[in-house]
Design an enzyme around this catalytic site. Structure first.
Site, PDB file in Angstrom:
ATOM      1  N   TYR A 121       0.828  -4.189  12.214  1.00 44.56           N
ATOM      2  CA  TYR A 121       0.877  -2.837  11.880  1.00 44.56           C
ATOM      3  C   TYR A 121       1.595  -2.042  12.764  1.00 44.56           C
ATOM      4  O   TYR A 121       2.246  -1.073  12.248  1.00 44.56           O
ATOM      5  CB  TYR A 121      -0.589  -2.448  11.907  1.00 44.56           C
ATOM      6  CG  TYR A 121      -1.352  -3.149  10.589  1.00 44.56           C
ATOM      7  CD1 TYR A 121      -1.619  -4.319  10.388  1.00 44.56           C
ATOM      8  CD2 TYR A 121      -1.746  -2.342   9.515  1.00 44.56           C
ATOM      9  CE1 TYR A 121      -2.287  -4.877   9.390  1.00 44.56           C
ATOM     10  CE2 TYR A 121      -2.482  -2.724   8.378  1.00 44.56           C
ATOM     11  CZ  TYR A 121      -2.629  -3.853   8.393  1.00 44.56           C
ATOM     12  OH  TYR A 121      -3.384  -4.627   7.209  1.00 44.56           O
ATOM     13  N   HIS A 147      -3.899   0.905  11.955  1.00 45.14           N
ATOM     14  CA  HIS A 147      -3.674  -0.321  12.629  1.00 45.14           C
ATOM     15  C   HIS A 147      -5.061  -0.809  13.001  1.00 45.14           C
ATOM     16  O   HIS A 147      -5.858  -0.427  14.000  1.00 45.14           O
ATOM     17  CB  HIS A 147      -3.111  -0.018  13.883  1.00 45.14           C
ATOM     18  CG  HIS A 147      -2.677  -1.029  14.699  1.00 45.14           C
ATOM     19  ND1 HIS A 147      -2.804  -2.425  14.245  1.00 45.14           N
ATOM     20  CD2 HIS A 147      -2.579  -1.284  16.174  1.00 45.14           C
ATOM     21  CE1 HIS A 147      -2.595  -3.156  15.316  1.00 45.14           C
ATOM     22  NE2 HIS A 147      -2.348  -2.838  16.352  1.00 45.14           N
ATOM     23  N   HIS A 168       0.930  -1.169   0.019  1.00 41.67           N
ATOM     24  CA  HIS A 168      -0.041   0.014  -0.034  1.00 41.67           C
ATOM     25  C   HIS A 168       0.788   1.151   0.133  1.00 41.67           C
ATOM     26  O   HIS A 168       0.575   2.222   0.797  1.00 41.67           O
ATOM     27  CB  HIS A 168      -0.972   0.108   1.211  1.00 41.67           C
ATOM     28  CG  HIS A 168      -1.866  -1.139   1.114  1.00 41.67           C
ATOM     29  ND1 HIS A 168      -3.243  -0.986   0.535  1.00 41.67           N
ATOM     30  CD2 HIS A 168      -1.900  -2.335   1.610  1.00 41.67           C
ATOM     31  CE1 HIS A 168      -3.768  -2.007   0.861  1.00 41.67           C
ATOM     32  NE2 HIS A 168      -3.276  -2.827   1.679  1.00 41.67           N
ATOM     33  N   ASN A 191     -10.528  -2.624   2.542  1.00 40.52           N
ATOM     34  CA  ASN A 191      -9.745  -2.967   1.186  1.00 40.52           C
ATOM     35  C   ASN A 191     -11.286  -2.647   0.053  1.00 40.52           C
ATOM     36  O   ASN A 191     -12.480  -2.733   0.708  1.00 40.52           O
ATOM     37  CB  ASN A 191      -9.533  -4.143   0.749  1.00 40.52           C
ATOM     38  CG  ASN A 191      -8.175  -4.272   1.123  1.00 40.52           C
ATOM     39  OD1 ASN A 191      -7.205  -3.224   1.167  1.00 40.52           O
ATOM     40  ND2 ASN A 191      -7.535  -5.595   1.268  1.00 40.52           N
TER      41      ASN A 191
HETATM   42 FE1  HDD Z   1      -2.660  -4.839   5.636  1.00 41.73          FE
HETATM   43  C1  HDD Z   1      -1.112  -1.846   5.091  1.00 41.73           C
HETATM   44  C2  HDD Z   1      -5.633  -3.538   4.454  1.00 41.73           C
HETATM   45  C3  HDD Z   1      -3.967  -8.116   5.322  1.00 41.73           C
HETATM   46  C4  HDD Z   1       0.003  -6.186   6.691  1.00 41.73           C
HETATM   47  N1  HDD Z   1      -3.421  -3.126   4.831  1.00 41.73           N
HETATM   48  C5  HDD Z   1      -2.673  -1.781   4.681  1.00 41.73           C
HETATM   49  C6  HDD Z   1      -3.210  -0.650   4.299  1.00 41.73           C
HETATM   50  C7  HDD Z   1      -4.447  -1.359   4.101  1.00 41.73           C
HETATM   51  C8  HDD Z   1      -4.574  -2.727   4.396  1.00 41.73           C
HETATM   52  C9  HDD Z   1      -5.727  -0.508   3.491  1.00 41.73           C
HETATM   53  C10 HDD Z   1      -2.830   0.648   3.885  1.00 41.73           C
HETATM   54  C11 HDD Z   1      -3.067   1.579   5.139  1.00 41.73           C
HETATM   55  C12 HDD Z   1      -2.639   2.881   4.878  1.00 41.73           C
HETATM   56  O1  HDD Z   1      -3.147   3.543   3.845  1.00 41.73           O
HETATM   57  O2  HDD Z   1      -1.577   3.370   5.409  1.00 41.73           O
HETATM   58  N2  HDD Z   1      -4.352  -5.579   4.736  1.00 41.73           N
HETATM   59  C13 HDD Z   1      -5.624  -4.813   4.588  1.00 41.73           C
HETATM   60  C14 HDD Z   1      -6.689  -5.836   4.432  1.00 41.73           C
HETATM   61  C15 HDD Z   1      -6.242  -6.891   4.899  1.00 41.73           C
HETATM   62  C16 HDD Z   1      -4.801  -6.738   5.037  1.00 41.73           C
HETATM   63  C17 HDD Z   1      -8.086  -5.287   4.241  1.00 41.73           C
HETATM   64  C18 HDD Z   1      -6.996  -8.354   4.920  1.00 41.73           C
HETATM   65  C19 HDD Z   1      -8.139  -8.388   5.297  1.00 41.73           C
HETATM   66  N3  HDD Z   1      -2.007  -6.719   5.945  1.00 41.73           N
HETATM   67  C20 HDD Z   1      -2.895  -7.873   5.910  1.00 41.73           C
HETATM   68  C21 HDD Z   1      -2.130  -8.857   6.492  1.00 41.73           C
HETATM   69  C22 HDD Z   1      -0.839  -8.348   7.012  1.00 41.73           C
HETATM   70  C23 HDD Z   1      -0.852  -7.018   6.700  1.00 41.73           C
HETATM   71  C24 HDD Z   1      -2.504 -10.386   6.708  1.00 41.73           C
HETATM   72  C25 HDD Z   1       0.322  -9.096   7.800  1.00 41.73           C
HETATM   73  C26 HDD Z   1       0.357  -9.826   8.443  1.00 41.73           C
HETATM   74  N4  HDD Z   1      -0.679  -4.041   5.799  1.00 41.73           N
HETATM   75  C27 HDD Z   1       0.195  -4.737   6.479  1.00 41.73           C
HETATM   76  C28 HDD Z   1       1.477  -3.923   6.854  1.00 41.73           C
HETATM   77  C29 HDD Z   1       0.800  -2.349   6.285  1.00 41.73           C
HETATM   78  C30 HDD Z   1      -0.313  -2.807   5.773  1.00 41.73           C
HETATM   79  C31 HDD Z   1       2.600  -4.659   6.304  1.00 41.73           C
HETATM   80  C32 HDD Z   1       1.887  -1.819   5.292  1.00 41.73           C
HETATM   81  C33 HDD Z   1       1.875  -0.386   5.702  1.00 41.73           C
HETATM   82  C34 HDD Z   1       1.128  -0.142   6.992  1.00 41.73           C
HETATM   83  O3  HDD Z   1       0.719  -1.613   7.247  1.00 41.73           O
HETATM   84  O4  HDD Z   1       0.945   0.662   7.703  1.00 41.73           O
HETATM   85  O5  HDD Z   1       1.316  -3.800   8.213  1.00 41.73           O
END
Ligand code: HDD
Length: 744
Positions: free
Chosen positions: A383, A360, A96, A169
């Site tokens: 997160y 988060h 993202h 999402n």
């Molecule tokens: Fe995630 C970012 C949505 C599964 C780990 N995620 C992130 C963002 C969104 C989502 C919208 C961007 C937030 C922003 O604009 O800063 N993610 C989802 C949805 C998921 C999902 C709807 C499943 C239902 N994500 C998911 C899993 C993991 C992560 C299973 C890890 C185990 N997601 C992350 C992250 C991020 C992230 C690596 C990257 C940047 C951040 O968190 O702040 O932690």
């Protein structure tokens, strides 16, 4: 002018006063104190200074030994400026990374106290501020907005009880069922590690290798290959919380809940060819669209929808509520819209707000709680962990965009970039020195208490058998699509798998697609020049432990009670508005100026925006000699940046447009991408150019059913009005053209 400068000075000075007061605790309105703090001098703070507040005399020349001499190390102005610049970039989000944000507010329609004690969901008079960040997933920060990808839809509610983040999402399911697979999934979809190709695209071997071995992803992949993955606008997409969450009321009773965002403008997409062209013409298309809409007062709005499921119904369905690869069809549990979010303010600074915002899913307020969905459970760890690196330490909650409006008091201290100056000599609990402060809040005082869920289980590393059906809802999704949507899905699979080099990966995918729908698999196989394999290759499901028996782990297909769901097709979305739609008007010297002004005001009355596009910038002259301002020339404009096109009459204008390959290409693309087209008088000539010598087409142009195909002839004449064009634009696209009109 003088007044404006004074205003700026006043504002800036008062900001500084406030900051100083916060820092020092001194009331600067007290005259004596004010003079001591040199506030009179601060009124001149428009001067350029260093970060230490020293006024800079020359910002353009470094300090040298002589005019032509070497630069001196002593030059602290130079060193500070360059050092800060050298460190301007922070790591981009691991997923993202590319996004755009906006401020707004949320208001609930009526109290939801029956289900939740969350105050922002129980008080209809309360406007809760929000910050929203939309994003793509796979691309880097500078990648195109129009990649085929999932869109993030993260909302931070600054409630009076603390921050609540709904990190959603634009698709209601996910690729994997257990968060432990997330790094594998992301490694597969990101550019391949040896050459960092391709950027922001899933059309490559590693992604499809992973998917073809992970049947649990099939439902999500159907969404990804649908037009949902190429939205027309962030403002025209749905949002989904994906997981099942819990709501808890004052009596401690719980229900399950699925969250939805429903856009008031309807759900609309572009077509794949268009997406690829927009990526070249305007890679900031979605970002710009959101910015411009808010700037011009067309505030995007979404209703918050909930599907409420009583706790007793947990085991009632043919799918597991904890499985994030499943939806709860709206036919089984209707979505109730309980409130509205409006985005009405653009950020002041992209980095400070959109880049530094940290979401988060674990940020919840009393009245909202988690379930044991293994994907959600894993997200709860990830997160905060990722922000520690991205935002440089544990104090990112103090960055203005992340600060709650609720007061923060605790015994956490120090760390990189600490902003708070904590007072007192205790930073522990229990204590008597500060009379036990800060004290824990009882539940009735708003203290967060976790839902008391009974759990009796063996500690195992495994997965519930109720998660083993990977195909039924993929089939449900496919069956729910219109013919045009199905065709687009087939085309998307054909494109993506066509980019895959290894035939065995394509073959494996065909095996899986065959489990979803035979015609889907056959059509994709035809495009790839392959045959559909008789059976999918098993074992391919890598949830099988090293010492497990593959037979025990075969995916299953469970009969679904719902065979088709209207809500899954964009064909059934709202099509009653053209608010904020962009309409191109193609014109040249000699154009019928009266028709243009008529059309412009008719469209403006409905909230649409128009742009005059002509061979050159500047002004064109109408047939009656008025000057008409040109908004874009053909060089910078393109049909893919607009929702519809109008070609007014005027023999000279029409003759000149017919000579322009740009104008021809413009109308050709609008036509091919099934957009509404209106032509007046000689304007029709431009349409005919597309089909030189094609008598059938010219005849067809006279046919009465043209309007049904989105072509409106002779507006304001022969009973046809701009209303017909407006209705056609609201329809968004006329997919029927893909079937009936062969494009040359
Ligand atoms: Fe995630 C970012 C949505 C599964 C780990 N995620 C992130 C963002 C969104 C989502 C919208 C961007 C937030 C922003 O604009 O800063 N993610 C989802 C949805 C998921 C999902 C709807 C499943 C239902 N994500 C998911 C899993 C993991 C992560 C299973 C890890 C185990 N997601 C992350 C992250 C991020 C992230 C690596 C990257 C940047 C951040 O968190 O702040 O932690």
């Amino acid at each position: 002018m003088k007044e404006r400068v004074e205003k700026i000075k006043y504002r800036k000075t008062s900001d500084i006063r406030a900051a100083d007061e916060e820092k020092t605790g001194i009331d600067s309105t007290n005259e004596k104190v004010s003079s001591l703090m040199h506030y009179t001098e601060l009124s001149a703070e428009e001067f350029l200074t260093t970060n230490q507040g020293i006024r800079v005399n020359d910002n353009h020349n470094s300090l040298k030994a002589g005019e032509r001499g070497p630069t001196l190390l002593e030059d602290f102005l130079f060193r500070e400026k360059i050092t800060h610049f050298d460190h301007e970039r922070i790591p981009e989000r691991v997923v993202h990374a590319r996004g755009a944000g906006a401020h707004g507010y949320f208001q609930v329609y009526k109290s939801m106290a029956k289900y939740t004690k969350a105050k922002f969901l129980t008080d209809p008079t309360e406007k809760t501020p929000v910050f929203v960040r939309f994003s793509t997933v796979a691309g880097s920060r500078g990648s195109t907005d129009l990649a085929r990808d999932v869109r993030g839809f993260a909302v931070k509610f600054y409630t009076k009880e603390g921050n609540y983040d709904l990190v959603a999402n634009n698709m209601p399911v996910f690729f994997i069922q257990d968060a432990i697979k997330f790094p594998d999934f992301v490694h597969a979809v990101k550019p391949e590690p040896h050459n960092e190709i391709p950027q922001a695209s899933s059309a490559h071997d590693t992604f499809w290798d992973f998917i073809s071995l992970t049947p649990e992803s099939m439902h999500m992949v159907m969404w990804l290959m649908s037009d949902r993955a190429i939205p027309r606008s962030f403002r025209m997409m749905e949002g989904f919380g994906v997981h099942t969450f819990r709501l808890i009321n004052e009596d401690g009773e719980s229900v399950f809940v699925k969250f939805h965002w429903k856009p008031l403008l309807g759900v609309h997409s572009v077509v794949w060819e268009e997406a690829q062209m927009i990526s070249g013409k305007d890679p900031d298309f979605h970002r710009r669209d959101l910015w411009k809409a808010i700037e011009t007062g067309a505030f995007p709005e979404w209703e918050l929808g909930v599907q409420i499921i009583p706790e007793d119904d947990e085991d009632k369905y043919e799918f597991d509520l904890l499985d994030p690869t499943k939806i709860v069809p709206e036919e089984l549990v209707p979505v109730q819209c309980i409130g509205k979010m409006t985005l009405n303010r653009n950020p002041d600074n992209f980095f400070a707000e959109t880049e530094q915002v940290a979401f988060h899913p674990g940020n919840v307020v009393p009245g909202i709680d988690f379930t044991n969905d293994p994907l959600l459970q894993g997200r709860l760890f990830s997160y905060i962990d990722t922000q520690l690196t991205r935002l440089g330490g544990p104090n990112f909650h103090e960055i203005p965009i992340n600060r709650p409006i609720a007061p923060v008091h605790n015994n956490q201290r120090d760390g990189h970039m600490r902003q708070t100056i904590n007072r007192g000599n205790t930073s522990y609990q229990p204590n008597t020195i500060e009379d036990g402060y800060p004290i824990q809040a009882k539940s009735v005082e708003g203290g967060f208490t976790s839902y008391t869920e009974r759990i009796e289980a063996n500690k195992i590393r495994g997965r519930s058998r109720s998660f083993f059906d990977h195909f039924s809802q993929a089939t449900l999704f496919y069956n729910s699509q219109s013919n045009a949507e199905k065709k687009h899905i087939i085309d998307a699979f054909s494109f993506e798998l066509g980019k895959v080099k290894r035939v065995e990966i394509r073959q494996r995918m065909l095996g899986l697609l065959n489990q979803v729908d035979e015609t889907l698999a056959t059509n994709v196989a035809d495009a790839l020049g392959l045959a559909v394999p008789g059976k999918p290759e098993y074992p391919m499901n890598h949830i099988i432990p090293a010492d497990g028996d593959p037979k025990e782990y075969q995916p299953v297909k469970v009969e679904q009670s719902i065979k088709r769901s209207e809500a899954l097709s964009m064909a059934n979305t709202v099509k009653n508005t053209i608010k904020s739609r962009q309409i191109a008007i193609l014109a040249a010297d000699g154009v019928d100026g009266y028709s243009i002004s008529q059309m412009k005001s008719a469209l403006a009355a409905e909230g649409a925006k128009t742009a005059i596009i002509a061979p050159t910038l500047g002004y064109i002259e109408s047939a009656t000699g008025e000057e008409i301002k040109v908004d874009m020339s053909f060089l910078t404009a393109a049909s893919v940046l607009f929702d519809a096109v109008y070609v007014p009459g005027g023999p000279k204008s029409s003759a000149s447009l017919k000579q322009s390959t740009y104008a021809i290409q413009f109308i050709y693309e609008a036509y091919k991408h099934c957009k509404a087209i209106a032509v007046d008088d000689e304007g029709v000539e431009l349409l005919k150019v597309l089909y030189p010598g094609n008598k059938t087409f010219s005849d067809t142009l006279q046919a009465t059913d043209l309007a049904a195909k989105g072509i409106i002839m002779n507006v304001n004449k022969k009973g046809v009005t701009s209303k017909d064009f407006i209705k056609a634009i609201a329809q968004h696209r006329f997919w029927i053209r893909e079937e009936f009109f062969a494009v040359v």
